[in-house]
Design an enzyme around this catalytic site. Structure first.
Site, PDB file in Angstrom:
ATOM      1  CG  ASP A 213       2.199   7.131   0.071  1.00 41.47           C
ATOM      2  OD1 ASP A 213       2.806   7.428   1.117  1.00 41.47           O
ATOM      3  OD2 ASP A 213       2.192   7.859  -0.934  1.00 41.47           O
ATOM      4  CG  HIS A 236       6.091   4.747   1.117  1.00 39.60           C
ATOM      5  ND1 HIS A 236       5.862   5.887   0.380  1.00 39.60           N
ATOM      6  CD2 HIS A 236       6.428   3.785   0.214  1.00 39.60           C
ATOM      7  CE1 HIS A 236       6.047   5.626  -0.919  1.00 39.60           C
ATOM      8  NE2 HIS A 236       6.379   4.354  -1.025  1.00 39.60           N
TER       9      HIS A 236
END
Length: 387
Positions: A213, A236
């Site tokens: 993430d 991310h």
């Protein structure tokens, strides 16, 4: 020896002697990776907390199984406690052992706690498998959490394979993370590297973060953050948000992100807010000296954030974004639109500056897309016409 040299000699030795060492093995900790050593770590903390002298908790080499540990500093007689770790702290491999307890290792109301070295292994693989198969799974736990704490230092620490967030700072002030490593596979869900919220004066320096993430996520209520010298990937990217879920929410301001390399990440530098009626703001943000290597969305403002198109009223975002500067950002985009500024229809972005942004896609220059955004751009003709 001169009188001054003698003074410093005795002063140094007096300071060294006053530092009391608490070895967790003396409190019953076992380094076999099988025996639960939670109580031993808590006992060592209790002794250090009760001491009036400078204290160091020492964790020798080996693997120490910790089911769960909560370190409260509210009653400590002396604030400064160092934790020096030469070994590995290991979470239970069965995620049901901790369940939905929130955090694996927690520090709360501590001041001047410093952690040097060591590995925190959250053993999250079995929970990731459960989540990726879309079964009914626990949400998972954060590996290392700090709440309402001041003057925290983490240096040379590795946090890996967390069930969820790896490091959480919530309500922390004047905190420094340096030389930190976060390690998790790119397909590990919701495993943010470092999440910061409701904090001020936090610096994250010279760290390597690879996860499933956000490498670093910045929640509401943050100010005066300094992020520098980061290698991010997989992950991310570095994200401010998501913001605006609550109707009344604190803003984010005075954030510097510089000298960062993104490699193969989903995003580079991102600001994201829910499309909901809410308060809040993002202002005085600088993204500077950044290298993108095959990044899907190198520069993105997304004020219509709605994962899986669920629970989104599709209202105009109430979060006001202003005074955001992108300077000296170059490298390669994995998609044709490398700069996407999708701002709120009710609160358009203002004061956006793009200076010396040079991003390519395949063998050509990448494109830019701007909606409800105002500002100025130089050094990139596609951006000049976009803003």
């Amino acid at each position: 020896m001169s009188p001054l040299a003698i003074f410093f000699f005795f002063f140094f030795n007096l300071s060294f002697a006053s530092n009391t060492i608490y070895n967790v093995q003396n409190y019953g900790a076992k380094s076999n990776g099988k025996t639960d050593s939670s109580k031993a770590f808590l006992s060592a903390w209790g002794s250090a907390c009760a001491s009036t002298s400078v204290s160091t908790i020492y964790v020798p080499r080996g693997i120490y199984l910790i089911r769960k540990a909560y370190f409260n500093g509210q009653t400590c007689k002396r604030n400064a406690i160092s934790i020096r770790i030469d070994g590995t702290l290991l979470a239970p491999s069965d995620y049901n052992v901790i369940g939905n307890d929130g955090n694996w290792i927690t520090f709360e109301n501590v001041n001047r706690v410093s952690i040097y070295g060591g590995i925190f292994d959250g053993q999250g693989a079995s929970l990731w498998t459960c989540k990726n198969s879309k079964k009914n799974c626990p949400e998972g736990t954060t590996a290392l959490a700090f709440y309402n704490s001041n003057n925290i230092v983490m240096n040379g620490v590795t946090v890996q394979n967390s069930q969820m967030f790896h490091i959480l700072l919530d309500g922390c002030n004047n905190t420094k993370l340096q030389g930190v490593k976060v390690l998790a596979p790119g397909n590990s869900p919701n495993t943010d590297g470092i999440h910061v919220q409701s904090s001020s004066g936090v610096s994250i320096m010279n760290s390597n973060i690879g996860t499933g993430d956000d490498c670093i996520s910045i929640g509401p209520g943050n100010s005066n953050l300094w992020i520098e010298g980061i290698a991010c990937g997989p992950g991310h990217g570095i994200s401010i948000g998501s913001l605006g879920w609550e109707s009344k929410e604190q803003g984010v301001q005075n954030v510097t992100v510089k000298t960062v390399t993104f490699t193969g990440t989903q995003n580079g530098v991102r600001v994201k807010t829910w499309a909901r009626l809410s308060s809040g703001f993002v202002r005085h943000v600088l993204f500077q000296h950044i290298v993108m290597s095959n990044v899907q969305n190198p520069i993105i403002i997304d004020q219509n954030y709605c994962p899986n198109h669920e629970s989104c009223p599709h209202q105009g975002s109430g979060v006001k974004i202003s005074d955001v500067t992108y300077q000296d950002i170059h490298g390669t985009s994995a998609t044709e639109v490398a700069v996407k500024l999708d701002c709120s229809k009710t609160n358009p972005c203002s004061g956006i500056t793009l200076d010396n942004v040079n991003l390519s896609y395949k063998n050509g220059r990448a494109e830019a897309s701007c909606v409800n955004a105002a500002g100025r751009a130089s050094g990139f003709k596609e951006l000049t016409s976009c803003l």
